[in-house]
Design a protein around this motif. Structure first.
Motif, PDB file in Angstrom:
ATOM      1  N   ILE A 154      -7.502   5.104 -31.046  1.00  0.00           N
ATOM      2  CA  ILE A 154      -8.183   4.090 -31.870  1.00  0.00           C
ATOM      3  C   ILE A 154      -9.643   4.032 -31.442  1.00  0.00           C
ATOM      4  O   ILE A 154      -9.994   4.488 -30.341  1.00  0.00           O
ATOM      5  N   GLY A 156     -13.193   5.036 -30.732  1.00  0.00           N
ATOM      6  CA  GLY A 156     -13.791   6.347 -30.507  1.00  0.00           C
ATOM      7  C   GLY A 156     -12.752   7.453 -30.321  1.00  0.00           C
ATOM      8  O   GLY A 156     -13.052   8.629 -30.507  1.00  0.00           O
ATOM      9  N   SER A 157     -11.535   7.080 -29.977  1.00  0.00           N
ATOM     10  CA  SER A 157     -10.494   8.090 -29.794  1.00  0.00           C
ATOM     11  C   SER A 157      -9.803   8.424 -31.113  1.00  0.00           C
ATOM     12  O   SER A 157      -8.805   9.151 -31.136  1.00  0.00           O
ATOM     13  N   SER A 207      -6.808   8.409 -25.324  1.00  0.00           N
ATOM     14  CA  SER A 207      -7.305   7.093 -24.921  1.00  0.00           C
ATOM     15  C   SER A 207      -8.131   7.265 -23.657  1.00  0.00           C
ATOM     16  O   SER A 207      -7.608   7.744 -22.641  1.00  0.00           O
ATOM     17  N   LYS A 208      -9.385   6.880 -23.745  1.00  0.00           N
ATOM     18  CA  LYS A 208     -10.252   7.016 -22.572  1.00  0.00           C
ATOM     19  C   LYS A 208      -9.636   6.275 -21.378  1.00  0.00           C
ATOM     20  O   LYS A 208      -9.511   6.805 -20.296  1.00  0.00           O
ATOM     21  N   THR A 209      -9.222   5.034 -21.630  1.00  0.00           N
ATOM     22  CA  THR A 209      -8.723   4.209 -20.528  1.00  0.00           C
ATOM     23  C   THR A 209      -7.229   4.372 -20.300  1.00  0.00           C
ATOM     24  O   THR A 209      -6.710   4.063 -19.242  1.00  0.00           O
ATOM     25  N   THR A 212      -5.097   1.070 -23.759  1.00  0.00           N
ATOM     26  CA  THR A 212      -5.315   0.388 -25.044  1.00  0.00           C
ATOM     27  C   THR A 212      -3.979   0.077 -25.727  1.00  0.00           C
ATOM     28  O   THR A 212      -3.158   0.974 -25.953  1.00  0.00           O
ATOM     29  N   GLN A 362     -18.781   2.255 -35.918  1.00  0.00           N
ATOM     30  CA  GLN A 362     -18.524   2.046 -34.487  1.00  0.00           C
ATOM     31  C   GLN A 362     -19.731   2.490 -33.659  1.00  0.00           C
ATOM     32  O   GLN A 362     -20.178   1.777 -32.762  1.00  0.00           O
ATOM     33  N   GLU A 366     -21.068  -1.071 -32.501  1.00  0.00           N
ATOM     34  CA  GLU A 366     -20.557  -1.346 -31.153  1.00  0.00           C
ATOM     35  C   GLU A 366     -21.686  -1.109 -30.143  1.00  0.00           C
ATOM     36  O   GLU A 366     -21.739  -1.736 -29.091  1.00  0.00           O
ATOM     37  N   VAL A 517     -15.796  -6.815 -27.460  1.00  0.00           N
ATOM     38  CA  VAL A 517     -14.454  -6.568 -27.993  1.00  0.00           C
ATOM     39  C   VAL A 517     -13.374  -7.155 -27.077  1.00  0.00           C
ATOM     40  O   VAL A 517     -12.196  -7.151 -27.416  1.00  0.00           O
ATOM     41  N   LYS A 521      -9.105  -9.177 -27.521  1.00  0.00           N
ATOM     42  CA  LYS A 521      -7.975  -8.448 -26.927  1.00  0.00           C
ATOM     43  C   LYS A 521      -7.187  -9.370 -25.997  1.00  0.00           C
ATOM     44  O   LYS A 521      -5.970  -9.404 -26.007  1.00  0.00           O
TER      45      LYS A 521
HETATM   46  O1  F6P Z   1     -12.081  -1.956 -27.723  1.00  0.00           O
HETATM   47  C1  F6P Z   1     -13.126  -1.103 -28.008  1.00  0.00           C
HETATM   48  C2  F6P Z   1     -12.898   0.220 -27.368  1.00  0.00           C
HETATM   49  O2  F6P Z   1     -13.015   0.104 -25.997  1.00  0.00           O
HETATM   50  C3  F6P Z   1     -13.844   1.276 -27.914  1.00  0.00           C
HETATM   51  O3  F6P Z   1     -15.071   1.258 -27.307  1.00  0.00           O
HETATM   52  C4  F6P Z   1     -13.037   2.506 -27.679  1.00  0.00           C
HETATM   53  O4  F6P Z   1     -13.536   3.593 -28.407  1.00  0.00           O
HETATM   54  C5  F6P Z   1     -11.686   2.043 -28.126  1.00  0.00           C
HETATM   55  O5  F6P Z   1     -11.595   0.717 -27.655  1.00  0.00           O
HETATM   56  C6  F6P Z   1     -10.514   2.838 -27.635  1.00  0.00           C
HETATM   57  O6  F6P Z   1     -10.483   2.887 -26.244  1.00  0.00           O
HETATM   58  P1  F6P Z   1      -9.640   3.943 -25.464  1.00  0.00           P
HETATM   59  O7  F6P Z   1     -10.133   5.295 -25.829  1.00  0.00           O
HETATM   60  O8  F6P Z   1      -9.816   3.624 -24.019  1.00  0.00           O
HETATM   61  O9  F6P Z   1      -8.191   3.785 -25.894  1.00  0.00           O
END
Ligand code: F6P
Length: 557
Positions: A154, A156-157, A207-209, A212, A362, A366, A517, A521
């Motif tokens: 979601i 950027g991913s 997902s970067k993190t 999510t 975005q 953003e 954002v 959440k």
């Molecule tokens: O909530 C916003 C955000 O952090 C965006 O900046 C990011 O692209 C998106 O959520 C998805 O995050 P992730 O790639 O960590 O799942």
């Protein structure tokens, strides 16, 4: 980290205000007075041909905008970004998406680490994997090659990969398609997998993190669907071992958090990493672009990256007077801060770019939707205009009325390519030519309008004369390219990334964090128990939320 310069205190800002006060927009007159205006205000950046001449600018305004860039220290900040300084202050991070597209023989050492070597190591792994999927060497549990790639991510991913995939459909390998699941609305994943054969489907969890909520929930649902279908159809045995093997063959991940990928059950061998110095909305050129690399192949992806790099080099080294991202970023400042434009339309006359405006929302909003500067002090001007758009000609039959005759000034970027993927004819008529006639006509109509005299001269009934007048002087930028190649798509993205950067620097904001954002959440997680019927949690909510949730609980089936 230096305190940002308040742009409104610069000499250039006062000059711009004076110029604005004295300006009587007259695009008709300006073109008549200067037959070279189009030529003088058209610039090439890599393969992009950019005409700024239908903007409400003259030499003095451009000079003052460039002085503003100077007086806020733009060149220094730009160099700080390219060289890996931690310009993302609130997250204490470098901002190095430009390193993702450096050629393999470049070096960039940040904190003692050659990031170019890291980037290319991941790229090599990504390309080897893409080749295996494309050639059929990568097989699902029953030995069949992959025919559908489902990207789950979601923000950027998602927005980058889906936009680029759609833009480059003509370059994708036959027999391979990608789908994109992003929304936590369960209809999204349900619909996207409904007609798929699990034995030929590969899921990419991006997902970067890797924390999510939407992505992890969708990934779990996809995993359930895959395993249930495989067991149900007898494709795999009903054992943990068989399930593990199926996940290994049908799930890969893209993330900066490889430990969390392993916790999810995906073998880190099948994970593609990136780094915290790549912002989510700047990540399509990292491993996040894996679905694109699979669809168009490593050579196409290299071409895509080369497009970014060409624009990066231009932005970093080109003289200010002909530096296109710099000029376009400054033009946006001109309209937002001196004309009080609230929004900016982006109108691609290329159907394959239909997700480009959503992607840009975005990237730009953003990044620049901020009210404090990078030192925490309040901004001193308006920031962050609303970006929006739809492909032409569809938009012409929907919202262009307001751009032509409404009371608001809406600067618009028109994007088109000279050679379409499908040069078809309707009888003797070249349909793409007809399409581009609309592209050319719209910017002319917006710039030059139609005067009351012209309307009367057509014999129009006096009662409706004013309704048929077009005021003109509505600013547009036209961006053209030879064709929508992978390189051109990379160039367009890099162009807007740097435009966004320029605006952020003038406003003194950190364009690379996104704290705005977070609250929603957090509250969603707090409200969730109430939604599932926890009366105590419901009682803690505000009266409006309590009332809405109660209505929902009574009404749902
Ligand atoms: O909530 C916003 C955000 O952090 C965006 O900046 C990011 O692209 C998106 O959520 C998805 O995050 P992730 O790639 O960590 O799942």
């Amino acid at each position: 980290m230096k305190t940002p310069v308040d742009p409104t205190t610069t000499e250039a800002w006062s000059d711009l205000q004076t110029l604005k006060n004295a300006l009587v927009p007259d695009l008709r007159g300006w073109f008549e007075a200067d037959p070279h205006r189009a030529e003088e205000l058209t610039f090439d950046v890599a393969d992009l041909h950019v005409d700024l001449s239908k903007n409400l600018i003259n030499e003095d305004i451009i000079a003052a905008l460039l002085r503003l860039a100077d007086q806020v220290g733009l060149a220094e900040r730009r160099e700080a970004m390219f060289s890996g300084e931690r310009i993302n202050v609130t997250e204490n991070r470098s901002v190095l998406h430009t390193a993702l597209r450096l050629p393999a023989d470049a070096t960039l050492v940040v904190d003692g680490q050659d990031v170019v070597a890291d980037v290319h190591a991941v790229q090599d792994k990504m390309f080897a994997f893409a080749d295996k999927v494309r050639s059929g060497e990568w097989k699902g549990v029953t030995g069949k090659p992959i025919s559908t790639v489902v990207n789950i991510g979601i923000g950027g991913s998602d927005l980058g990969p889906v936009m680029v995939y759609e833009a480059l459909i003509p370059y994708k390998q036959d027999g391979l398609t990608c789908r994109f699941v992003s929304n936590i609305d369960p209809s999204d994943v349900t619909e996207k997998v409904a007609d798929l054969d699990p034995t030929t489907t590969l899921f990419i969890v991006a997902s970067k993190t890797f924390t999510t909520l939407e992505t992890l929930t969708n990934a779990r649902m996809a995993r359930e669907w895959l395993l249930a279908k495989l067991v149900e159809t007898g494709a795999i045995e009903d054992t943990d071992e068989a399930r593990k093997d199926a996940i290994a063959k049908h799930f890969v991940a893209v993330s900066t958090a490889l430990d969390k990928v392993a916790d999810f059950g995906i073998d880190p061998v099948n994970a593609f990493g990136f780094w915290d110095w790549v912002g989510g909305r700047y990540s399509v050129d990292s491993a996040v672009g894996l679905p694109v690399a699979i669809a168009i192949g490593p050579d196409g992806f290299r071409d895509f990256l080369a497009g970014f790099h060409a624009v990066d080099t231009h932005f970093r080294t080109q003289d200010p007077e002909s530096n296109v991202p710099l000029l376009m970023g400054l033009l946006n400042i001109w309209y937002v801060n001196f004309f009080h434009a609230h929004s900016h339309a982006v109108l691609p006359y290329a159907q394959y770019l239909h997700r480009f405006p959503a992607y840009l929302q975005q990237l730009t909003m953003e990044s620049n939707g901020k009210s404090v500067r990078w030192d925490g002090s309040p901004v001193t001007t308006d920031t962050g205009e609303i970006f929006w758009g739809e492909p032409g000609t569809n938009g012409q039959h929907a919202f262009y009325q307001l751009i032509h005759q409404g009371t608001r000034l809406i600067p618009a970027d028109f994007i088109a390519v000279a050679n379409p993927a499908h040069p078809v004819k309707d009888g003797d008529t070249d349909v793409h030519g007809l399409f581009l006639a609309n592209f050319f006509a719209q910017t002319a109509a917006l710039a030059f309008g139609k005067t009351i005299e012209e309307v009367r001269a057509e014999g129009t009934d006096e009662a409706i004369v004013t309704a048929r007048v077009f005021p003109g002087n509505r600013p547009t930028t036209s961006i053209m390219a030879q064709a929508l190649t992978p390189s051109v798509v990379g160039q367009l993205i890099a162009l807007y990334e740097h435009i966004t950067f320029v605006q952020g620097i003038v406003w003194g904001i950190d364009s690379f964090d996104q704290w705005g954002v977070e609250l929603g959440k957090k509250l969603a997680l707090e409200i969730a128990p109430a939604v599932f019927g926890d009366a105590e949690a419901l009682a803690k909510q505000d009266p409006s939320t309590q009332s809405l949730v109660s209505w929902y609980l009574e009404t749902r089936g």
